[in-house]
Write a protein that holds these residues in place. Structure first.
Motif, PDB file in Angstrom:
ATOM      1  N   ASP A  81       0.854  -1.188   0.000  1.00  0.00           N
ATOM      2  CA  ASP A  81       0.000   0.000   0.000  1.00  0.00           C
ATOM      3  C   ASP A  81       0.892   1.242   0.000  1.00  0.00           C
ATOM      4  N   THR A  82       0.882   2.002  -1.087  1.00  0.00           N
ATOM      5  CA  THR A  82       1.756   3.170  -1.191  1.00  0.00           C
ATOM      6  C   THR A  82       1.310   4.308  -0.273  1.00  0.00           C
ATOM      7  N   ARG A  83       0.061   4.302   0.157  1.00  0.00           N
ATOM      8  CA  ARG A  83      -0.432   5.374   1.027  1.00  0.00           C
ATOM      9  C   ARG A  83       0.074   5.211   2.447  1.00  0.00           C
ATOM     10  N   ASN A  84       0.255   3.991   2.888  1.00  0.00           N
ATOM     11  CA  ASN A  84       0.690   3.722   4.258  1.00  0.00           C
ATOM     12  C   ASN A  84       2.125   3.214   4.343  1.00  0.00           C
ATOM     13  N   GLY A  85       2.691   2.838   3.215  1.00  0.00           N
ATOM     14  CA  GLY A  85       4.063   2.349   3.209  1.00  0.00           C
ATOM     15  C   GLY A  85       4.247   1.000   3.865  1.00  0.00           C
ATOM     16  N   ILE A  86       3.258   0.111   3.720  1.00  0.00           N
ATOM     17  CA  ILE A  86       3.365  -1.216   4.317  1.00  0.00           C
ATOM     18  C   ILE A  86       2.810  -2.265   3.357  1.00  0.00           C
ATOM     19  N   SER A  87       3.231  -3.495   3.546  1.00  0.00           N
ATOM     20  CA  SER A  87       2.652  -4.618   2.806  1.00  0.00           C
ATOM     21  C   SER A  87       1.346  -5.012   3.468  1.00  0.00           C
ATOM     22  N   GLN A  88       0.281  -4.957   2.707  1.00  0.00           N
ATOM     23  CA  GLN A  88      -1.026  -5.320   3.235  1.00  0.00           C
ATOM     24  C   GLN A  88      -1.276  -6.815   3.185  1.00  0.00           C
ATOM     25  N   LEU A  89      -0.611  -7.484   2.247  1.00  0.00           N
ATOM     26  CA  LEU A  89      -0.881  -8.913   2.082  1.00  0.00           C
ATOM     27  C   LEU A  89       0.281  -9.568   1.356  1.00  0.00           C
ATOM     28  N   ASN A  90       0.673 -10.751   1.820  1.00  0.00           N
ATOM     29  CA  ASN A  90       1.669 -11.569   1.136  1.00  0.00           C
ATOM     30  C   ASN A  90       1.012 -12.882   0.720  1.00  0.00           C
ATOM     31  N   ILE A  91       1.067 -13.178  -0.565  1.00  0.00           N
ATOM     32  CA  ILE A  91       0.428 -14.378  -1.111  1.00  0.00           C
ATOM     33  C   ILE A  91       1.512 -15.398  -1.421  1.00  0.00           C
ATOM     34  N   THR A  92       1.433 -16.545  -0.815  1.00  0.00           N
ATOM     35  CA  THR A  92       2.450 -17.583  -1.003  1.00  0.00           C
ATOM     36  C   THR A  92       1.896 -18.835  -1.687  1.00  0.00           C
ATOM     37  N   ARG A  93       0.603 -18.857  -1.951  1.00  0.00           N
ATOM     38  CA  ARG A  93       0.002 -20.043  -2.548  1.00  0.00           C
ATOM     39  C   ARG A  93      -0.713 -19.673  -3.847  1.00  0.00           C
ATOM     40  N   PHE A  94      -0.379 -20.384  -4.914  1.00  0.00           N
ATOM     41  CA  PHE A  94      -1.037 -20.214  -6.205  1.00  0.00           C
ATOM     42  C   PHE A  94      -1.490 -21.591  -6.660  1.00  0.00           C
ATOM     43  N   GLY A  95      -2.808 -21.789  -6.693  1.00  0.00           N
ATOM     44  CA  GLY A  95      -3.323 -23.115  -7.007  1.00  0.00           C
ATOM     45  C   GLY A  95      -2.872 -24.099  -5.950  1.00  0.00           C
TER      46      GLY A  95
END
Length: 208
Positions: free
Chosen positions: A146-160
């Motif tokens: 999130d560029t407005r807050n300068g933090i990662s909002q979510l990390n996705i580690t699984r695809f299918g």
């Protein structure tokens, strides 16, 4: 030191040593030879390398280099993205996210560090701006920053059925996000204005 004999006695002569004082500037010897990513903005070409960012004026070939003293805490640059407001973003290998404000700018601003990069390395060129978010590809997945807050909002580690895949490239086509990984390509219909609370009909990245 020299030794000699005088009047049958052993004596020692101490010769003065030359002393040289060096006065100058500190220099950062960083490798700019490998260009990992390139982009254009306001008529300039920006090239990111292990040693920082080089801005080139195609008309005059004038060069402006950005390094540690220009706001780059980690100068190993792996990707660029420009958002809808004209801000140029750069991502570093260790996950620092930098912004060069609208206009040509003389200094990059550090907008925090992606949480994912504390244990993952960011992939070359896997960086995408969409809405107020940056999508960053890492060695073990995808981070939504999130560029407005300068933090990662979510990390996705699984695809299918694949877990901890390396995200190597990102592409937006209309309202679809395509993710290129070492296990193949994945896609989902994303509400880019607010991907974490999408309206009906869109995918929620948190479900992945």
């Amino acid at each position: 030191m020299a030794r000699g004999l005088a009047a049958g006695a052993l004596f020692t002569v101490f010769l003065p040593l030359a002393s040289t004082a060096y006065v100058g500037q500190w220099h950062s010897y960083l490798d700019n030879s490998r260009v990992n990513a390139m982009t254009t903005r306001n008529g300039y070409v920006y090239a990111g390398s292990q040693g920082g960012i080089r801005r080139i004026d195609p008309a005059t070939l004038a060069i402006r280099d950005y390094g540690n003293l220009d706001g780059l805490a980690d100068p190993w640059i792996v990707g660029f993205a420009t958002d809808s407001s004209g801000v140029l973003w750069a991502g570093s290998r260790s996950g620092y996210v930098y912004a060069l404000p609208k206009g040509n700018g003389s200094r990059w601003e550090t907008r925090s560090r992606s949480f994912a990069a504390q244990s993952w390395g960011m992939s070359d060129r896997a960086m995408l701006s969409a809405g107020p978010y940056l999508y960053l590809g890492f060695a073990k997945g995808l981070s939504i920053f999130d560029t407005r807050n300068g933090i990662s909002q979510l990390n996705i580690t699984r695809f299918g059925n694949d877990i901890d895949v390396q995200v190597l490239s990102l592409l937006r086509h209309d309202d679809t996000l395509y993710v290129g990984t070492n296990a193949g390509a994945y896609w989902a219909r994303i509400y880019f204005d607010d991907p974490l609370t999408p309206p009906p009909g869109y995918a929620n990245p948190a479900d992945y």
